[in-house]
Design a protein around this motif. Structure first.
Motif, PDB file in Angstrom:
ATOM      1  N   MET A  55     -19.786  25.524  32.139  1.00 21.08           N
ATOM      2  CA  MET A  55     -18.806  25.050  31.151  1.00 21.08           C
ATOM      3  C   MET A  55     -19.488  24.157  30.133  1.00 21.08           C
ATOM      4  SD  MET A  55     -15.234  23.022  31.819  1.00 21.08           S
ATOM      5  CE  MET A  55     -14.183  22.581  30.437  1.00 21.08           C
ATOM      6  N   THR A  56     -19.203  24.406  28.854  1.00 22.61           N
ATOM      7  CA  THR A  56     -19.833  23.643  27.787  1.00 22.61           C
ATOM      8  C   THR A  56     -19.223  22.251  27.685  1.00 22.61           C
ATOM      9  OG1 THR A  56     -20.269  25.662  26.530  1.00 22.61           O
ATOM     10  CG2 THR A  56     -20.354  23.592  25.326  1.00 22.61           C
ATOM     11  N   ILE A  57     -20.062  21.234  27.626  1.00 28.64           N
ATOM     12  CA  ILE A  57     -19.599  19.854  27.470  1.00 28.64           C
ATOM     13  C   ILE A  57     -19.066  19.664  26.065  1.00 28.64           C
ATOM     14  CG2 ILE A  57     -20.319  17.435  27.515  1.00 28.64           C
ATOM     15  CD1 ILE A  57     -22.525  18.280  29.476  1.00 28.64           C
ATOM     16  N   PRO A  58     -17.891  19.046  25.907  1.00 27.23           N
ATOM     17  CA  PRO A  58     -17.346  18.801  24.559  1.00 27.23           C
ATOM     18  C   PRO A  58     -18.367  18.068  23.685  1.00 27.23           C
ATOM     19  CG  PRO A  58     -15.703  18.310  26.226  1.00 27.23           C
ATOM     20  CD  PRO A  58     -16.977  18.579  26.977  1.00 27.23           C
ATOM     21  N   GLY A  59     -18.465  18.492  22.421  1.00 31.65           N
ATOM     22  CA  GLY A  59     -19.423  17.892  21.494  1.00 31.65           C
ATOM     23  C   GLY A  59     -20.775  18.567  21.493  1.00 31.65           C
ATOM     24  N   THR A  60     -20.952  19.566  22.372  1.00 30.45           N
ATOM     25  CA  THR A  60     -22.215  20.291  22.442  1.00 30.45           C
ATOM     26  C   THR A  60     -22.185  21.496  21.498  1.00 30.45           C
ATOM     27  OG1 THR A  60     -22.551  19.646  24.746  1.00 30.45           O
ATOM     28  CG2 THR A  60     -23.770  21.571  23.959  1.00 30.45           C
ATOM     29  N   ILE A  61     -23.211  21.641  20.712  1.00 26.94           N
ATOM     30  CA  ILE A  61     -23.334  22.776  19.800  1.00 26.94           C
ATOM     31  C   ILE A  61     -23.854  23.987  20.577  1.00 26.94           C
ATOM     32  CG2 ILE A  61     -24.533  23.666  17.760  1.00 26.94           C
ATOM     33  CD1 ILE A  61     -24.746  20.683  16.850  1.00 26.94           C
ATOM     34  N   ILE A  62     -23.198  25.113  20.431  1.00 27.89           N
ATOM     35  CA  ILE A  62     -23.653  26.347  21.064  1.00 27.89           C
ATOM     36  C   ILE A  62     -24.489  27.127  20.050  1.00 27.89           C
ATOM     37  CG2 ILE A  62     -22.975  28.532  22.125  1.00 27.89           C
ATOM     38  CD1 ILE A  62     -20.381  27.171  22.985  1.00 27.89           C
ATOM     39  N   VAL A  63     -25.706  27.475  20.442  1.00 33.18           N
ATOM     40  CA  VAL A  63     -26.593  28.264  19.579  1.00 33.18           C
ATOM     41  C   VAL A  63     -26.725  29.657  20.178  1.00 33.18           C
ATOM     42  CG1 VAL A  63     -28.855  28.437  18.503  1.00 33.18           C
ATOM     43  CG2 VAL A  63     -27.894  26.175  19.005  1.00 33.18           C
ATOM     44  N   HIS A  64     -26.306  30.656  19.427  1.00 36.93           N
ATOM     45  CA  HIS A  64     -26.494  32.048  19.840  1.00 36.93           C
ATOM     46  C   HIS A  64     -27.868  32.469  19.339  1.00 36.93           C
ATOM     47  CE1 HIS A  64     -22.368  32.562  21.288  1.00 36.93           C
ATOM     48  NE2 HIS A  64     -22.051  31.718  20.317  1.00 36.93           N
ATOM     49  N   HIS A  65     -28.816  32.513  20.266  1.00 35.36           N
ATOM     50  CA  HIS A  65     -30.230  32.615  19.948  1.00 35.36           C
ATOM     51  C   HIS A  65     -30.794  33.973  20.312  1.00 35.36           C
ATOM     52  CE1 HIS A  65     -34.464  31.707  19.681  1.00 35.36           C
ATOM     53  NE2 HIS A  65     -34.638  31.778  20.990  1.00 35.36           N
ATOM     54  N   LEU A  66     -31.316  34.688  19.325  1.00 32.45           N
ATOM     55  CA  LEU A  66     -31.939  35.990  19.519  1.00 32.45           C
ATOM     56  C   LEU A  66     -33.450  35.810  19.612  1.00 32.45           C
ATOM     57  CD1 LEU A  66     -31.660  39.148  19.531  1.00 32.45           C
ATOM     58  CD2 LEU A  66     -31.897  39.025  17.033  1.00 32.45           C
ATOM     59  N   GLU A  67     -34.075  36.453  20.593  1.00 30.01           N
ATOM     60  CA  GLU A  67     -35.526  36.307  20.751  1.00 30.01           C
ATOM     61  C   GLU A  67     -36.266  36.759  19.480  1.00 30.01           C
ATOM     62  OE1 GLU A  67     -37.108  38.862  23.758  1.00 30.01           O
ATOM     63  OE2 GLU A  67     -35.960  40.599  23.090  1.00 30.01           O
ATOM     64  N   ASN A  68     -37.379  36.093  19.195  1.00 25.22           N
ATOM     65  CA  ASN A  68     -38.225  36.436  18.039  1.00 25.22           C
ATOM     66  C   ASN A  68     -37.411  36.548  16.744  1.00 25.22           C
ATOM     67  OD1 ASN A  68     -40.646  36.547  19.492  1.00 25.22           O
ATOM     68  ND2 ASN A  68     -40.267  38.658  20.104  1.00 25.22           N
ATOM     69  N   SER A  69     -36.672  35.520  16.452  1.00 28.91           N
ATOM     70  CA  SER A  69     -35.816  35.579  15.265  1.00 28.91           C
ATOM     71  C   SER A  69     -35.751  34.241  14.541  1.00 28.91           C
ATOM     72  CB  SER A  69     -34.400  36.016  15.649  1.00 28.91           C
ATOM     73  OG  SER A  69     -33.675  34.927  16.197  1.00 28.91           O
ATOM     74  N   ARG A  70     -35.017  34.256  13.443  1.00 27.04           N
ATOM     75  CA  ARG A  70     -34.822  33.071  12.629  1.00 27.04           C
ATOM     76  C   ARG A  70     -34.151  31.928  13.398  1.00 27.04           C
ATOM     77  NH1 ARG A  70     -34.472  37.626   9.366  1.00 27.04           N
ATOM     78  NH2 ARG A  70     -34.895  37.380   7.124  1.00 27.04           N
ATOM     79  N   SER A  71     -33.461  32.251  14.458  1.00 26.00           N
ATOM     80  CA  SER A  71     -32.717  31.212  15.169  1.00 26.00           C
ATOM     81  C   SER A  71     -33.622  30.196  15.861  1.00 26.00           C
ATOM     82  CB  SER A  71     -31.753  31.838  16.186  1.00 26.00           C
ATOM     83  OG  SER A  71     -32.433  32.655  17.115  1.00 26.00           O
ATOM     84  N   GLN A  72     -34.916  30.527  16.002  1.00 28.54           N
ATOM     85  CA  GLN A  72     -35.845  29.549  16.569  1.00 28.54           C
ATOM     86  C   GLN A  72     -35.884  28.286  15.711  1.00 28.54           C
ATOM     87  OE1 GLN A  72     -37.435  29.914  19.554  1.00 28.54           O
ATOM     88  NE2 GLN A  72     -38.082  27.781  19.331  1.00 28.54           N
ATOM     89  N   ARG A  73     -35.685  28.448  14.411  1.00 29.88           N
ATOM     90  CA  ARG A  73     -35.666  27.282  13.508  1.00 29.88           C
ATOM     91  C   ARG A  73     -34.528  26.329  13.848  1.00 29.88           C
ATOM     92  NH1 ARG A  73     -36.171  30.362   7.706  1.00 29.88           N
ATOM     93  NH2 ARG A  73     -34.610  31.632   8.718  1.00 29.88           N
ATOM     94  N   ILE A  74     -33.396  26.873  14.255  1.00 27.80           N
ATOM     95  CA  ILE A  74     -32.243  26.027  14.568  1.00 27.80           C
ATOM     96  C   ILE A  74     -32.500  25.213  15.829  1.00 27.80           C
ATOM     97  CG2 ILE A  74     -29.771  25.999  15.054  1.00 27.80           C
ATOM     98  CD1 ILE A  74     -30.635  26.817  12.158  1.00 27.80           C
ATOM     99  N   LEU A  75     -33.144  25.832  16.811  1.00 28.76           N
ATOM    100  CA  LEU A  75     -33.491  25.082  18.023  1.00 28.76           C
ATOM    101  C   LEU A  75     -34.440  23.932  17.690  1.00 28.76           C
ATOM    102  CD1 LEU A  75     -34.099  27.984  20.590  1.00 28.76           C
ATOM    103  CD2 LEU A  75     -31.946  26.881  19.931  1.00 28.76           C
TER     104      LEU A  75
END
Length: 212
Positions: A1-21
């Motif tokens: 269960m996600t803790i309130p106030g936690t941002i969920i990142v939908h992260h695809l391997e080898n992708s632009r989303s690594q920048r967000i992490l």
């Protein structure tokens, strides 16, 4: 269960989303990663991402009931959420450079790099087409080198979200577009960001990433 106030990142391997992490680690904001693997044949994102957003792309974040897409928009959202941290300084020239490189990364630099990636998978005709596209990529790499030769970070004297945005195209260029030690300022900048503790932590949490 996600803790309130936690941002969920939908992260695809080898992708632009690594920048967000990486950005979330730099800001110290709480987040949870939901990982997705690419199709091994097509290298496309899995259909599960379309359940999160109709485009089925990554990165996507969820925060306070909002679903936000586009790396640049997410970066701006996170800067605002963090009370301006990783935003530009108050100096006007720094602000202008910050805005420019925040959008330049995807708007201008990525298209020729993506073309090179696609053409590299096409036998014969792809190799012929690469000869036409490579000069476009070289022009961008020369421009970036001249900018980084004049100051330590893209916007000025301090790292900002503009540097985070520029990381992916330059990492991709190092492996696929001829970026090497002939452009020393750019290579030094890449080595500098890769050495940051927040970057290393994001790599550990994000899983496989072919560009670091």
């Amino acid at each position: 269960m996600t803790i309130p106030g936690t941002i969920i990142v939908h992260h695809l391997e080898n992708s632009r989303s690594q920048r967000i992490l990486w950005m979330l680690e730099e800001l110290g904001l709480p987040y949870e990663i939901k990982r997705y693997e690419r199709n091994k044949q097509t290298m496309l994102a899995p259909p599960e991402l379309k359940k999160v957003h109709p485009l089925g792309k990554s990165p996507v974040i969820e925060d306070d009931g909002r679903v936000i897409v586009e790396t640049g928009a997410i970066c701006e959202y996170l800067v605002e959420k963090a009370d301006g941290r990783l935003g530009p300084s108050g100096h006007r020239e720094s602000v202008l450079r910050y805005r420019q490189f925040l959008h330049y990364a995807e708007g201008s630099m990525m298209p020729p790099l993506l073309l090179l990636l696609i053409l590299g998978r096409i036998p014969f005709f792809g190799k012929k087409a690469i000869k036409r596209v490579q000069p476009m990529a070289d022009a961008h790499l020369d421009y970036v080198e001249s900018e980084l030769a004049s100051r330590p970070w893209f916007a000025g004297d301090e790292m900002t979200a503009a540097d985070i945005m520029m990381s992916f195209p330059l990492e991709a260029a190092r492996g696929r577009a001829g970026l090497n030690e002939s452009r020393p300022a750019t290579i030094a900048w890449l080595n500098k960001i890769h050495a940051r503790p927040a970057y290393q932590t994001a790599l550990e949490k994000g899983g496989p990433y072919a560009y670091a």
